[in-house]
Design an enzyme around this catalytic site. Structure first.
Site, PDB file in Angstrom:
ATOM      1  N   HIS A  74      49.706  35.840  44.125  1.00 21.75           N
ATOM      2  CA  HIS A  74      49.663  35.762  45.097  1.00 21.75           C
ATOM      3  C   HIS A  74      49.084  36.735  46.112  1.00 21.75           C
ATOM      4  O   HIS A  74      49.385  36.799  47.096  1.00 21.75           O
ATOM      5  CB  HIS A  74      51.380  36.525  45.406  1.00 21.75           C
ATOM      6  N   HIS A 101      47.919  46.603  46.361  1.00 21.60           N
ATOM      7  CA  HIS A 101      47.229  45.351  46.672  1.00 21.60           C
ATOM      8  C   HIS A 101      47.621  44.626  48.573  1.00 21.60           C
ATOM      9  O   HIS A 101      47.114  45.458  49.065  1.00 21.60           O
ATOM     10  CB  HIS A 101      48.871  44.142  46.286  1.00 21.60           C
ATOM     11  N   GLU A 117      48.995  41.704  57.495  1.00 23.56           N
ATOM     12  CA  GLU A 117      50.137  41.086  57.831  1.00 23.56           C
ATOM     13  C   GLU A 117      50.944  41.475  58.545  1.00 23.56           C
ATOM     14  O   GLU A 117      51.806  40.957  59.279  1.00 23.56           O
ATOM     15  CB  GLU A 117      51.415  41.255  56.701  1.00 23.56           C
ATOM     16  N   THR A 212      57.415  41.888  52.140  1.00 26.55           N
ATOM     17  CA  THR A 212      57.251  40.886  52.217  1.00 26.55           C
ATOM     18  C   THR A 212      57.114  39.887  51.500  1.00 26.55           C
ATOM     19  O   THR A 212      56.340  38.588  52.180  1.00 26.55           O
ATOM     20  CB  THR A 212      55.345  40.454  53.385  1.00 26.55           C
TER      21      THR A 212
HETATM   22  C1  SG7 Z   1      52.704  41.951  46.186  1.00 25.21           C
HETATM   23  O1  SG7 Z   1      53.241  41.608  47.256  1.00 25.21           O
HETATM   24  C2  SG7 Z   1      53.184  41.958  44.515  1.00 25.21           C
HETATM   25  C3  SG7 Z   1      54.407  41.942  44.428  1.00 25.21           C
HETATM   26  C4  SG7 Z   1      54.715  43.304  45.202  1.00 25.21           C
HETATM   27  C5  SG7 Z   1      54.372  41.825  46.209  1.00 25.21           C
HETATM   28  O2  SG7 Z   1      53.188  40.608  45.416  1.00 25.21           O
HETATM   29  O3  SG7 Z   1      52.247  43.253  44.614  1.00 25.21           O
HETATM   30  O4  SG7 Z   1      54.287  43.557  43.042  1.00 25.21           O
HETATM   31  C6  SG7 Z   1      54.724  43.177  42.198  1.00 25.21           C
HETATM   32  C7  SG7 Z   1      55.474  44.233  41.103  1.00 25.21           C
HETATM   33  O5  SG7 Z   1      54.925  42.249  41.756  1.00 25.21           O
HETATM   34  O6  SG7 Z   1      56.730  43.413  45.748  1.00 25.21           O
HETATM   35  C8  SG7 Z   1      58.158  44.552  44.217  1.00 25.21           C
HETATM   36  C9  SG7 Z   1      57.450  44.426  44.653  1.00 25.21           C
HETATM   37  O7  SG7 Z   1      55.514  45.607  45.664  1.00 25.21           O
HETATM   38  C10 SG7 Z   1      55.424  42.806  47.918  1.00 25.21           C
HETATM   39  O8  SG7 Z   1      55.212  43.856  48.374  1.00 25.21           O
HETATM   40  S1  SG7 Z   1      55.471  43.966  49.817  1.00 25.21           S
HETATM   41  O9  SG7 Z   1      56.360  44.419  50.491  1.00 25.21           O
HETATM   42  O10 SG7 Z   1      54.017  44.866  50.483  1.00 25.21           O
HETATM   43  N1  SG7 Z   1      53.737  42.986  50.674  1.00 25.21           N
HETATM   44 ZN    ZN Z   2      51.517  43.865  50.738  1.00 20.86          ZN
END
Ligand code: SG7
Ligand code: ZN
Length: 272
Positions: A74, A101, A117, A212
């Site tokens: 993702h 990320h 976003e 998100t």
């Molecule tokens: C990304 O965004 C990842 C997720 C993250 C998600 O897909 O970095 O992180 C992991 C640990 O897989 O989800 C729980 C989390 O941080 C959503 O993050 S966001 O709302 O900041 N975009």
């Molecule tokens: Zn994010």
């Protein structure tokens, strides 16, 4: 096969995957009333004088162990050892940095279609960096999600400008994580080197929202800085050299969720 969530941009390749408008079918919270991202309408924003400047602890320090950089199908994500922390800024408690990320757009001919976003007055930026923090007393993100306000995300817009050498090593790792599930180790960087200098951060916006991505957990304190990070167009387009899945899958692009309704929520801004 069990259906799985995806971004709109993946539907060409995988018409049966669940896009942002269908996430709620698998994750009910995704149709909640406090979802993210949002469009920030500056004329409706409320000045909150209690929103003083954030304290960044350990942001200038290079972590001692190597960074894990991952293509999770993702996004491109770096896991942190939670030694960097934030406090103040109306957060109410300290939060420790768990991972960061990116979300980005797509290049079409000479144009780059923005992939942030959040937007401000309807305007999106090329990319958005999210530094995900969790409550200091939570062991990991899953544990933090058991609380209201368990997660605090710092969001930085990334604009197309001059080359940013602080991103060279991170971007050069992308060729090692082209496919979903691949990880690579890299030399850690001080988090402060990835964001604008503290003295230039200026104003930020604050609201209560969600993750998100599914499960769309509601309990995220969002801080969105006005001051963007600068990267060059060629640095930005390199993010799309990774793929959503394996070889021959769609290049990872437009990995953003569309903006969600405010449903009466206030958006605040800091005075600085
Ligand atoms: C990304 O965004 C990842 C997720 C993250 C998600 O897909 O970095 O992180 C992991 C640990 O897989 O989800 C729980 C989390 O941080 C959503 O993050 S966001 O709302 O900041 N975009
Ligand atoms: Zn994010």
């Amino acid at each position: 096969a069990v259906s799985h969530w995806c971004y709109e941009s993946q539907k060409y390749e995988d018409p049966l995957c669940q896009g942002p408008r269908e996430w709620y079918q698998i994750y009910a919270t995704c149709k909640g009333e406090k979802q993210s991202p949002i469009n920030i309408v500056t004329k409706n924003v409320v000045l909150d004088k209690s929103l003083n400047s954030l304290n960044f602890e350990g942001y200038d320090v290079k972590e001692s162990s190597a960074w894990d950089i991952e293509n999770n199908g993702h996004t491109v994500k770096v896991t942190l050892d939670t030694s960097a922390k934030i406090g103040g800024g109306g957060l109410g408690r300290k939060y420790k940095a768990a991972e960061f990320h990116f979300h980005w757009g797509v290049q079409v001919g000479q144009q780059y279609l923005p992939g942030s976003e959040h937007s401000i007055d309807g305007e999106k930026q090329a990319m958005e960096l999210h530094i995900v923090h969790i409550r200091e007393d939570a062991s990991d993100i899953e544990a933090a999600k058991k609380y209201a306000n368990g997660v605090a995300v710092l969001a930085f817009f990334i604009k197309i400008e001059e080359e940013n050498r602080n991103y060279t090593s991170l971007i050069s790792e992308l060729e090692n994580i082209k496919y979903k599930g691949q990880t690579a180790q890299m030399e850690p960087l001080p988090l402060s080197s990835l964001i604008p200098p503290e003295e230039d951060l200026g104003r930020y916006y604050r609201y209560e929202g969600s993750l998100t991505t599914p499960d769309c957990y509601e309990g995220v304190i969002w801080t969105i800085f006005e001051k963007p990070i600068a990267l060059s167009l060629s640095q930005i387009t390199q993010f799309s050299t990774v793929y959503f899945d394996g070889k021959n899958s769609t290049p990872m692009a437009e990995n953003f969720r569309p903006v969600q309704f405010l449903n009466g929520r206030e958006v605040y801004r800091s005075s600085a």
